[in-house]
Design a protein around this motif. Sequence first.
Motif, PDB file in Angstrom:
ATOM      1  N   UNK A  53       0.877  -1.120   0.013  1.00 15.28           N
ATOM      2  CA  UNK A  53      -0.064   0.026   0.048  1.00 15.28           C
ATOM      3  C   UNK A  53       0.965   1.281  -0.018  1.00 15.28           C
ATOM      4  N   UNK A  54       2.032   1.095   0.252  1.00 19.42           N
ATOM      5  CA  UNK A  54       2.914   2.376   0.282  1.00 19.42           C
ATOM      6  C   UNK A  54       3.412   2.760  -1.014  1.00 19.42           C
ATOM      7  N   UNK A  55       3.244   1.745  -2.092  1.00 21.88           N
ATOM      8  CA  UNK A  55       3.461   1.949  -3.513  1.00 21.88           C
ATOM      9  C   UNK A  55       3.291   3.166  -4.075  1.00 21.88           C
ATOM     10  N   UNK A  56       1.879   3.534  -3.874  1.00 18.99           N
ATOM     11  CA  UNK A  56       1.256   4.870  -4.315  1.00 18.99           C
ATOM     12  C   UNK A  56       1.987   6.073  -3.943  1.00 18.99           C
ATOM     13  N   UNK A  57       2.230   6.026  -2.426  1.00 24.02           N
ATOM     14  CA  UNK A  57       2.698   7.108  -1.923  1.00 24.02           C
ATOM     15  C   UNK A  57       4.137   7.342  -2.487  1.00 24.02           C
ATOM     16  N   UNK A  58       4.940   6.236  -2.708  1.00 23.38           N
ATOM     17  CA  UNK A  58       6.144   6.199  -3.252  1.00 23.38           C
ATOM     18  C   UNK A  58       6.150   6.667  -4.786  1.00 23.38           C
ATOM     19  N   UNK A  59       5.418   6.685  -5.584  1.00 26.01           N
ATOM     20  CA  UNK A  59       5.267   6.711  -6.726  1.00 26.01           C
ATOM     21  C   UNK A  59       4.818   8.535  -6.737  1.00 26.01           C
ATOM     22  N   UNK A  60       4.117   8.906  -5.882  1.00 22.66           N
ATOM     23  CA  UNK A  60       3.805  10.169  -5.875  1.00 22.66           C
ATOM     24  C   UNK A  60       4.859  11.040  -5.412  1.00 22.66           C
ATOM     25  N   UNK A  61       5.514  10.531  -4.304  1.00 21.08           N
ATOM     26  CA  UNK A  61       6.616  11.351  -3.573  1.00 21.08           C
ATOM     27  C   UNK A  61       7.942  11.395  -4.753  1.00 21.08           C
ATOM     28  N   UNK A  62       8.134  10.283  -5.496  1.00 18.97           N
ATOM     29  CA  UNK A  62       9.448  10.358  -6.343  1.00 18.97           C
ATOM     30  C   UNK A  62       8.942  11.266  -7.553  1.00 18.97           C
ATOM     31  N   UNK A  63       7.931  11.101  -8.235  1.00 19.25           N
ATOM     32  CA  UNK A  63       7.585  12.003  -9.264  1.00 19.25           C
ATOM     33  C   UNK A  63       7.470  13.494  -8.795  1.00 19.25           C
ATOM     34  N   UNK A  64       7.140  13.704  -7.451  1.00 17.42           N
ATOM     35  CA  UNK A  64       7.089  14.887  -6.975  1.00 17.42           C
ATOM     36  C   UNK A  64       8.487  15.733  -7.080  1.00 17.42           C
ATOM     37  N   UNK A  65       9.329  14.594  -6.645  1.00 15.44           N
ATOM     38  CA  UNK A  65      10.902  15.069  -6.404  1.00 15.44           C
ATOM     39  C   UNK A  65      11.335  15.832  -7.762  1.00 15.44           C
ATOM     40  N   UNK A  66      11.041  15.029  -9.056  1.00 12.97           N
ATOM     41  CA  UNK A  66      11.308  15.411 -10.343  1.00 12.97           C
ATOM     42  C   UNK A  66      10.741  16.707 -10.643  1.00 12.97           C
ATOM     43  N   UNK A  67       9.217  17.130 -10.192  1.00 11.27           N
ATOM     44  CA  UNK A  67       8.472  18.253 -10.543  1.00 11.27           C
ATOM     45  C   UNK A  67       9.150  19.465  -9.551  1.00 11.27           C
ATOM     46  N   UNK A  68       9.377  19.090  -8.369  1.00  6.08           N
ATOM     47  CA  UNK A  68       9.499  20.121  -7.367  1.00  6.08           C
ATOM     48  C   UNK A  68      11.104  20.568  -7.136  1.00  6.08           C
ATOM     49  N   UNK A  77      17.908   7.953  -7.067  1.00  4.94           N
ATOM     50  CA  UNK A  77      18.174   6.512  -7.512  1.00  4.94           C
ATOM     51  C   UNK A  77      17.416   5.904  -8.354  1.00  4.94           C
ATOM     52  N   UNK A  78      17.979   5.341  -9.411  1.00  6.84           N
ATOM     53  CA  UNK A  78      17.111   4.665 -10.700  1.00  6.84           C
ATOM     54  C   UNK A  78      16.411   3.513 -10.105  1.00  6.84           C
ATOM     55  N   UNK A  79      16.951   2.936  -9.057  1.00  2.00           N
ATOM     56  CA  UNK A  79      16.416   1.794  -8.470  1.00  2.00           C
ATOM     57  C   UNK A  79      14.838   2.149  -7.708  1.00  2.00           C
ATOM     58  N   UNK A  80      15.034   3.322  -7.008  1.00  2.00           N
ATOM     59  CA  UNK A  80      13.366   3.805  -6.619  1.00  2.00           C
ATOM     60  C   UNK A  80      12.689   3.898  -7.611  1.00  2.00           C
ATOM     61  N   UNK A  87       3.872   6.174 -12.322  1.00  2.00           N
ATOM     62  CA  UNK A  87       4.516   7.352 -13.042  1.00  2.00           C
ATOM     63  C   UNK A  87       5.939   7.387 -12.935  1.00  2.00           C
ATOM     64  N   UNK A  88       6.510   7.032 -12.104  1.00  2.00           N
ATOM     65  CA  UNK A  88       8.185   7.008 -11.841  1.00  2.00           C
ATOM     66  C   UNK A  88       8.866   6.513 -13.297  1.00  2.00           C
TER      67      UNK A  88
END
Length: 135
Positions: A53-68, A77-80, A87-88
């Motif tokens: 269930x953490x997958x979606x939060x992870x996707x959201x946060x990693x994608x946000x890193x790129x935008x923010x 890290x590409x592994x993340x 979306x990552x």
Amino acid sequence: MASHLEHHLALLNHLRGILVALGEAEQVLDDSHALFLERYDELLAELPRDPVSSQYLGQDLISQVFHRYPQIAHLVPRDLMWFFGGDCLHFMPDEEIALYQALDERRFEAEENDEPFDWNQEKQLLALPTDSSKH
């Protein structure tokens, strides 16, 4: 040998250090940075308890890193990106996705056969060009 999950938690902690340093260097323009870090810490706490269930939060946060924080996009890290998927994957080239798919297949195969699997070592093996045989 670290487990697959521990490996990614270590990478998340590494990335968190970079995000904290950004804030301290005052390279962040708004006060939502603290809120972002709070959500990031939620992910760090939740991932070991409930990886699925953490997958979606992870996707959201990693994608946000790129935008923010585009100035640190190259440090994510590409592994993340592969681990969280979704979306990552938009931030990864096709060749890289193919490499990670092969890596995952090897990992599942090793797990099924109760064989040891070293993610980083296997990644290095797969990233080597196939025509580099030494004579």
